[in-house]
Design a protein around this motif. Sequence first.
Motif, PDB file in Angstrom:
ATOM      1  N   LEU A  35       0.832  -1.197   0.000  1.00 44.36           N
ATOM      2  CA  LEU A  35       0.000   0.000   0.000  1.00 44.36           C
ATOM      3  C   LEU A  35       0.871   1.254   0.000  1.00 44.36           C
ATOM      4  O   LEU A  35       0.594   2.209  -0.731  1.00 44.36           O
ATOM      5  N   ALA A  36       1.935   1.224   0.808  1.00 41.50           N
ATOM      6  CA  ALA A  36       2.824   2.388   0.857  1.00 41.50           C
ATOM      7  C   ALA A  36       3.469   2.605  -0.504  1.00 41.50           C
ATOM      8  O   ALA A  36       3.532   3.739  -1.008  1.00 41.50           O
ATOM      9  N   ALA A  37       3.930   1.515  -1.109  1.00 43.98           N
ATOM     10  CA  ALA A  37       4.564   1.627  -2.418  1.00 43.98           C
ATOM     11  C   ALA A  37       3.565   2.143  -3.439  1.00 43.98           C
ATOM     12  O   ALA A  37       3.907   2.918  -4.330  1.00 43.98           O
ATOM     13  N   LEU A  38       2.324   1.761  -3.272  1.00 42.88           N
ATOM     14  CA  LEU A  38       1.272   2.173  -4.197  1.00 42.88           C
ATOM     15  C   LEU A  38       1.082   3.683  -4.142  1.00 42.88           C
ATOM     16  O   LEU A  38       0.761   4.314  -5.142  1.00 42.88           O
ATOM     17  N   VAL A  39       1.271   4.272  -2.992  1.00 44.17           N
ATOM     18  CA  VAL A  39       1.137   5.725  -2.868  1.00 44.17           C
ATOM     19  C   VAL A  39       2.420   6.408  -3.335  1.00 44.17           C
ATOM     20  O   VAL A  39       2.383   7.374  -4.101  1.00 44.17           O
ATOM     21  N   VAL A  40       3.561   5.873  -2.902  1.00 48.41           N
ATOM     22  CA  VAL A  40       4.820   6.590  -3.106  1.00 48.41           C
ATOM     23  C   VAL A  40       5.276   6.541  -4.554  1.00 48.41           C
ATOM     24  O   VAL A  40       5.579   7.578  -5.155  1.00 48.41           O
ATOM     25  N   VAL A  41       5.314   5.343  -5.138  1.00 51.47           N
ATOM     26  CA  VAL A  41       5.960   5.203  -6.449  1.00 51.47           C
ATOM     27  C   VAL A  41       5.214   5.950  -7.556  1.00 51.47           C
ATOM     28  O   VAL A  41       5.825   6.770  -8.259  1.00 51.47           O
ATOM     29  N   PRO A  42       3.890   5.748  -7.727  1.00 49.81           N
ATOM     30  CA  PRO A  42       3.218   6.529  -8.780  1.00 49.81           C
ATOM     31  C   PRO A  42       3.267   8.020  -8.497  1.00 49.81           C
ATOM     32  O   PRO A  42       3.413   8.830  -9.426  1.00 49.81           O
ATOM     33  N   GLY A  43       3.180   8.406  -7.240  1.00 49.21           N
ATOM     34  CA  GLY A  43       3.265   9.819  -6.897  1.00 49.21           C
ATOM     35  C   GLY A  43       4.598  10.407  -7.348  1.00 49.21           C
ATOM     36  O   GLY A  43       4.652  11.472  -7.967  1.00 49.21           O
ATOM     37  N   PHE A  44       5.661   9.662  -7.055  1.00 46.85           N
ATOM     38  CA  PHE A  44       6.986  10.127  -7.441  1.00 46.85           C
ATOM     39  C   PHE A  44       7.102  10.217  -8.961  1.00 46.85           C
ATOM     40  O   PHE A  44       7.657  11.189  -9.495  1.00 46.85           O
ATOM     41  N   LEU A  45       6.560   9.212  -9.653  1.00 46.00           N
ATOM     42  CA  LEU A  45       6.657   9.198 -11.113  1.00 46.00           C
ATOM     43  C   LEU A  45       5.911  10.391 -11.697  1.00 46.00           C
ATOM     44  O   LEU A  45       6.372  11.040 -12.635  1.00 46.00           O
ATOM     45  N   TRP A  46       4.760  10.675 -11.124  1.00 47.13           N
ATOM     46  CA  TRP A  46       3.960  11.802 -11.601  1.00 47.13           C
ATOM     47  C   TRP A  46       4.744  13.096 -11.424  1.00 47.13           C
ATOM     48  O   TRP A  46       4.859  13.924 -12.315  1.00 47.13           O
ATOM     49  N   TRP A  47       5.327  13.199 -10.241  1.00 48.38           N
ATOM     50  CA  TRP A  47       6.093  14.413  -9.931  1.00 48.38           C
ATOM     51  C   TRP A  47       7.304  14.527 -10.848  1.00 48.38           C
ATOM     52  O   TRP A  47       7.620  15.607 -11.333  1.00 48.38           O
ATOM     53  N   ALA A  48       7.947  13.398 -11.121  1.00 48.03           N
ATOM     54  CA  ALA A  48       9.183  13.434 -11.896  1.00 48.03           C
ATOM     55  C   ALA A  48       8.918  13.618 -13.381  1.00 48.03           C
ATOM     56  O   ALA A  48       9.613  14.364 -14.052  1.00 48.03           O
ATOM     57  N   SER A  49       7.912  12.926 -13.895  1.00 54.14           N
ATOM     58  CA  SER A  49       7.720  12.952 -15.342  1.00 54.14           C
ATOM     59  C   SER A  49       6.606  13.907 -15.753  1.00 54.14           C
ATOM     60  O   SER A  49       6.542  14.303 -16.909  1.00 54.14           O
TER      61      SER A  49
END
Lengths: 214, 456
Positions: B212-226
């Motif tokens: 669940l944590a990864a589900l929040v963090v990883v797409p969020g980071f990708l959105w922010w980065a890309s």
Amino acid sequence: MQEQAQHGPTGEPPEQGAPVPDAPEDVPRPTATGGAAPDAPASRPTAGPADGPTNGPSEPGEQEWRGVERALLSMRRTVLLTVMGVLTLATALPLALPLGPVWALPALLWPAVAAWGWYALGRNWRSWRYAERADDLLISRGVLWRETTVVPYGRMQLVEVTSGPLERRYGLARLQLHTAAATTDAAVPGLVPAEAERLRDRLTELGEARSAGL
Amino acid sequence: MSTDREPEGPDGPDRPDGPERDAAPQEGRRLHPITPWRRAWAPIAALVVFSVQDYQRTRAWAEELTLGWLALAFAVVVPLAAGYGFVSWWVTHYAVTDTELRIRTGVLFRRVAHIRLDRIQAVDVSRPLLARVAGVAKLKLDVVGTNEKDELAFLGEADAVALRAELLARAAGIAPDAAPEAGEAPERVLLRVPPGMLTVALLLMGSGWGFLAALVVVPGFLWWASGSPAAALAAAVPMVGGAWMATVGRYLSEYDWKVAESPDGVRVDHGLLNREHATVPPGRVQAVRISEPLLWRRRGWVRVELAVAGNGGDTLLLPVAERAVAARVLATVLPGVDVAAAVAAARPVARRARFAVPVWWHGYAHGVTDAVFVTRHGRLRRVLELVPHAKVQSVRRTQGPWERRLGLADVHVDHGANGSVVARLRDAEEAEAVVVAQAERSRTGRRTARPERWLT
């Protein structure tokens, strides 16, 4: 085809006193006093007819280690030299032809590897040995990463003797044991075919006598 | 339902003189007639998957598609699929003889499997949600050496249960004539896991929260980065799958967990939507793994898995149970095995092992009781593994260069479920003694084991 190596057909045990620091000398002692391990099942009156007088742990005296054929070492060293020779040429020629002979010096890396490999193969070959005991087969190998495998005869599902073209050229065969566990990793390379077949037949026979399922 | 099933004596070539069964003995029984429908929709599903994967092209393609083409495609694809499904159903037969279950199948490539009943390691009956609606079930057999479980899908529910009972009765060694009528062996419920306990247990597991944590963090980071939500969505989709499997999927599968004991072995029933059933006959358990996640420890809860030969992998015995309850259940599954004694027998490794495995060395322990080989490892999540001596196939001692320097060695014990249990970082001399003694115990332990046909 069967060019015998310098060794006798049964392969004398390799010279143990060789000045190799890692030559395995610590032969597992079957009479070791088990430490904290309670040996209850073994001490039960289990002398079945299949066992006869050979029941119980074997004596250290009857545990006879055998090495593998010297031809195995010759074969592996030949392969090593061939591969390294080809690599040396393949590195040296493209460098030397356009740039001059001095540029071919890095290719000397390969002969150095070959020299180390020559020595390492020798140590590895000396480390391979096996012993047929009353109830199980011991296989010991490895110099840096040592491994000793014990397979009770009753657990062998399949005994296999294979011999590839190169092995046949050197008069060698490889014995592979399979138990019900795929992780069992017990093989003896570098046996004379006659010895491999003798061992296979003996193991099969012993396996039948002591057979046990899964 | 129960179209071809006739509750009478064993058919098959052993009884050629049976009444009006001249053709039937060779052929055996057919699967449930609903089976072809399962296969009929496979091409349609493939079409759907294809269009989802390659959405742009499919849309462009679909714009050119007229209704006529569509109708034509359906007129061709659907009958073909239905025809294939029907033919493959038509050629699939199974028959039970005195010693074997025979399955004949395959349209182009014929396959005839003869499964020796005394070598069956486990019998599973599973009823996926749709199959439950239709009143059918899948029967799976675990046999050593096959790559996948042989399965009979689908059978009528009553047929599947009756066939399981018959297979187990024959495998147990009940007289062949009596076997079909022997029926279901009586069972005694050992344990039911209450839903509340399961919920708490899953909430206390790290893996679900991690997903669940990864589900929040990883797409969020990708959105922010890309800066593109599409990339974030693409990353999120597989993670949603993982999170679902670790949390809700697991809850659904482990819901209403029931363990029962019967003369045919231990029975496990579970599942909320898809009901699964497994029967593990006596003497088939090769190894047991008892794990204790960190947050369960204070409550004294454990999870118990069984390793059974065959490709089934590990069978979950208890998703969560109190330690004492688990020990009691294990004592019935593996008679003579005392978990408390096994835990007491495990001795920690020598202190110098901390140079080989810095932090985790403290978790390693090993011991031997008169029934099992015991190892323990893990620091946060403690795992205790037991292998009955009779199931040990081979013993290995390994030692790396650094371990040799420290005077340590590992002992591997290979068991019949394609696995091995490792007692790591033992004193080198002790390891040698253990290897020799274990080979001896493995040899003698077999004599006290029960026969393969457990009722003989």
